[in-house]
Design a protein around this motif. Structure first.
Motif, mmCIF file in Angstrom:
data_model
loop_
_atom_site.group_PDB
_atom_site.id
_atom_site.type_symbol
_atom_site.label_atom_id
_atom_site.label_comp_id
_atom_site.label_asym_id
_atom_site.label_seq_id
_atom_site.Cartn_x
_atom_site.Cartn_y
_atom_site.Cartn_z
ATOM 1 N N SER A 166 1.731 -4.130 -53.010
ATOM 2 C CA SER A 166 2.351 -3.577 -54.210
ATOM 3 C C SER A 166 1.273 -3.363 -55.257
ATOM 4 N N SER A 167 1.454 -2.330 -56.065
ATOM 5 C CA SER A 167 0.523 -2.056 -57.157
ATOM 6 C C SER A 167 1.148 -2.518 -58.458
ATOM 7 N N GLY A 168 0.349 -3.171 -59.307
ATOM 8 C CA GLY A 168 0.860 -3.642 -60.579
ATOM 9 C C GLY A 168 -0.192 -4.399 -61.349
ATOM 10 N N TRP A 169 0.285 -5.186 -62.306
ATOM 11 C CA TRP A 169 -0.613 -5.908 -63.215
ATOM 12 C C TRP A 169 -0.363 -7.409 -63.110
ATOM 13 N N ILE A 170 -1.440 -8.190 -63.118
ATOM 14 C CA ILE A 170 -1.341 -9.647 -63.153
ATOM 15 C C ILE A 170 -2.253 -10.184 -64.242
ATOM 16 N N ARG A 171 -1.995 -11.388 -64.676
ATOM 17 C CA ARG A 171 -2.854 -12.051 -65.654
ATOM 18 C C ARG A 171 -4.242 -12.265 -65.047
ATOM 19 N N ASP A 172 -5.240 -12.071 -65.869
ATOM 20 C CA ASP A 172 -6.622 -12.207 -65.399
ATOM 21 C C ASP A 172 -7.041 -13.677 -65.445
ATOM 22 N N LYS A 173 -6.455 -14.451 -64.537
ATOM 23 C CA LYS A 173 -6.837 -15.858 -64.437
ATOM 24 C C LYS A 173 -6.539 -16.358 -63.026
ATOM 25 N N GLY A 174 -7.306 -17.326 -62.601
ATOM 26 C CA GLY A 174 -7.131 -17.874 -61.257
ATOM 27 C C GLY A 174 -7.543 -16.921 -60.160
ATOM 28 N N ILE A 175 -8.325 -15.903 -60.500
ATOM 29 C CA ILE A 175 -8.764 -14.906 -59.521
ATOM 30 C C ILE A 175 -10.180 -15.242 -59.077
ATOM 31 N N VAL A 176 -10.383 -15.346 -57.777
ATOM 32 C CA VAL A 176 -11.705 -15.679 -57.241
ATOM 33 C C VAL A 176 -12.052 -14.696 -56.138
ATOM 34 N N GLY A 177 -13.255 -14.150 -56.211
ATOM 35 C CA GLY A 177 -13.716 -13.204 -55.204
ATOM 36 C C GLY A 177 -15.117 -13.513 -54.734
ATOM 37 N N PRO A 178 -15.686 -12.655 -53.904
ATOM 38 C CA PRO A 178 -17.010 -12.913 -53.324
ATOM 39 C C PRO A 178 -18.148 -13.024 -54.326
ATOM 40 N N THR A 179 -17.970 -12.493 -55.562
ATOM 41 C CA THR A 179 -19.045 -12.584 -56.549
ATOM 42 C C THR A 179 -18.797 -13.677 -57.591
ATOM 43 N N THR A 180 -17.696 -14.393 -57.469
ATOM 44 C CA THR A 180 -17.405 -15.470 -58.421
ATOM 45 C C THR A 180 -18.400 -16.608 -58.226
ATOM 46 N N PRO A 181 -19.095 -17.038 -59.282
ATOM 47 C CA PRO A 181 -20.026 -18.173 -59.144
ATOM 48 C C PRO A 181 -19.312 -19.406 -58.600
ATOM 49 N N ASN A 182 -19.927 -20.023 -57.600
ATOM 50 C CA ASN A 182 -19.353 -21.225 -56.990
ATOM 51 C C ASN A 182 -18.000 -20.939 -56.333
ATOM 52 N N GLY A 183 -17.771 -19.668 -55.991
ATOM 53 C CA GLY A 183 -16.471 -19.264 -55.473
ATOM 54 C C GLY A 183 -16.083 -19.947 -54.180
ATOM 55 N N ASP A 184 -17.073 -20.203 -53.308
ATOM 56 C CA ASP A 184 -16.743 -20.853 -52.034
ATOM 57 C C ASP A 184 -16.186 -22.243 -52.255
ATOM 58 N N VAL A 185 -16.781 -22.976 -53.203
ATOM 59 C CA VAL A 185 -16.304 -24.331 -53.502
ATOM 60 C C VAL A 185 -14.920 -24.283 -54.155
ATOM 61 N N LEU A 186 -14.725 -23.328 -55.052
ATOM 62 C CA LEU A 186 -13.436 -23.222 -55.742
ATOM 63 C C LEU A 186 -12.304 -22.936 -54.761
ATOM 64 N N ILE A 187 -12.524 -21.980 -53.853
ATOM 65 C CA ILE A 187 -11.468 -21.649 -52.891
ATOM 66 C C ILE A 187 -11.267 -22.788 -51.901
ATOM 67 N N TYR A 188 -12.374 -23.375 -51.438
ATOM 68 C CA TYR A 188 -12.269 -24.492 -50.488
ATOM 69 C C TYR A 188 -11.521 -25.664 -51.129
ATOM 70 N N GLY A 189 -11.844 -25.950 -52.377
ATOM 71 C CA GLY A 189 -11.169 -27.048 -53.067
ATOM 72 C C GLY A 189 -9.681 -26.803 -53.213
ATOM 73 N N ALA A 190 -9.315 -25.561 -53.543
ATOM 74 C CA ALA A 190 -7.893 -25.230 -53.651
ATOM 75 C C ALA A 190 -7.208 -25.359 -52.301
ATOM 76 N N ALA A 191 -7.871 -24.907 -51.239
ATOM 77 C CA ALA A 191 -7.301 -25.023 -49.896
ATOM 78 C C ALA A 191 -7.088 -26.482 -49.512
ATOM 79 N N ALA A 192 -8.085 -27.316 -49.815
ATOM 80 C CA ALA A 192 -7.973 -28.740 -49.479
ATOM 81 C C ALA A 192 -6.832 -29.395 -50.246
ATOM 82 N N GLU A 193 -6.628 -28.965 -51.479
ATOM 83 C CA GLU A 193 -5.535 -29.523 -52.282
ATOM 84 C C GLU A 193 -4.183 -29.132 -51.695
ATOM 85 N N TYR A 194 -4.027 -27.877 -51.323
ATOM 86 C CA TYR A 194 -2.768 -27.451 -50.714
ATOM 87 C C TYR A 194 -2.556 -28.129 -49.357
ATOM 88 N N GLU A 195 -3.638 -28.334 -48.624
ATOM 89 C CA GLU A 195 -3.508 -29.018 -47.337
ATOM 90 C C GLU A 195 -3.027 -30.452 -47.544
#
Length: 336
Positions: A104-133
């Motif tokens: 779907s196309s639309g607008w979201i708040r610009d927060k909590g978004i992490v991509g390949p160029t986000t500093p420390n992005g691998d740790v941020l996504i991994y940490g979130a995954a571990a928390e959900y796990e």
């Protein structure tokens, strides 16, 4: 955390991803340019205004493509995940219909978004995954926590293939999928069939993909161990055929991965099955095979003690061998 501007992403990210994942990502530069994921559930609105009801939501781990910015809002194509055909010959037995919502196309708040160029992005996504796990393992787990962990772990390996977290993230993603499918299949009547081919097979695609990406890692050895589930009997039904076959599976595994994290467990499983065969053969009045199984059980227990003396599995195998020597049944009723 703000995602870099779309201009910067378009200019910089395609080259970065091409260098990191030239062999793994064949999508166009535009499709890769602003790929991101969200670490929380985000509402998607038709306009950059939250006064109207959202048109759809993006749950953690699902992918978005950022196309424009407008103050605290970003315009996105949401839920743009593509199914990777990692194993064309192996299709999942069970799929959550909500796991792959329509884009779907639309607008979201610009927060909590992490991509390949986000500093420390691998740790941020991994940490979130571990928390959900961790949440998914609680008695009253939040709905979708397991799916969020599965997807987020995949994003780590997908966005940051050179990260030291990538191999384990890929394994954890595959293992979550494996355990969920395994649990579903275990509830079917066919799960108790003796022959493995008489029940649905657990989806192997993600583990096989992991093994191709990281062939020499300990996670490949762990994946190979899990894959044995598809070859095991559902129920031995008191017959020696299954433990005979399964013993060979585990011994072959231990030979192939002598330094693997599951090798000691594999040898213990083989020792236990030989111990069970002692009882089965004895009930069939097959003294010769019963004695041979007893020797095999002791031999495997000795090998475990020599190779993995600090492992609990070595002590457990020694106990199985002791029970066999004492004439205590390993399989069935052990009361005199």
């Amino acid at each position: 955390m703000r995602f870099p501007s779309v201009t910067a992403a378009v200019l910089l990210l395609p080259g970065l991803l091409f260098a990191q994942k030239q062999k793994r990502d064949n999508r166009s530069g535009y499709e890769r340019s602003a790929r991101s994921t969200v670490l929380h559930t985000a509402n998607v609105y038709a306009t950059p205004d939250s006064s109207a009801p959202p048109i759809v939501t993006v749950t953690p781990g699902h992918e978005i493509v950022v196309t424009a910015h407008n103050g605290p809002w970003v315009n996105v194509f949401a839920n743009t995940d593509t199914k990777e055909d990692v194993d064309p010959d192996s299709k999942p037995e069970f799929e959550d219909p909500e796991a792959n919502p329509d884009p779907s196309s639309g607008w979201i708040r610009d927060k909590g978004i992490v991509g390949p160029t986000t500093p420390n992005g691998d740790v941020l996504i991994y940490g979130a995954a571990a928390e959900y796990e961790a949440q998914a393992m609680r008695p009253h787990a939040p709905k979708g926590a397991d799916q969020a962990a599965h997807l987020l772990y995949h994003r780590v390996a997908n966005y940051f293939p050179d990260s030291p977290l990538a191999p384990e993230a890929e394994f954890r993603a595959a293992d979550i999928r494996w355990q969920l499918d395994k649990l579903d299949i275990s509830t079917l009547p066919s799960a108790h069939e003796q022959e493995a081919f008489l029940r649905p097979q657990i989806y192997e695609g993600e583990f096989k993909h992991l093994m191709k990406l990281y062939p020499n890692s300990p996670f490949t050895a762990r994946a190979a161990f899990e894959l044995l589930d598809n070859k095991l009997c559902g129920d031995w039904q008191g017959l020696p055929k299954c433990p005979e076959m399964e013993t060979q599976l585990y011994l072959k595994y231990a030979d192939r991965y002598p330094d693997g994290p599951k090798s000691a467990e594999a040898l213990y499983n083989a020792a236990y099955r030989q111990g069970a065969l002692v009882t089965m053969y004895a009930l069939d009045e097959n003294k010769k095979n019963s004695e041979a199984a007893a020797k095999n059980c002791q031999s495997i227990a000795d090998e475990l003690r020599q190779k993995y003396p600090q492992s609990d599995f070595a002590a457990r195998a020694a106990t199985v061998a002791f029970r066999v020597k004492q004439g205590i049944p390993v399989y069935g009723n052990d009361r005199d």
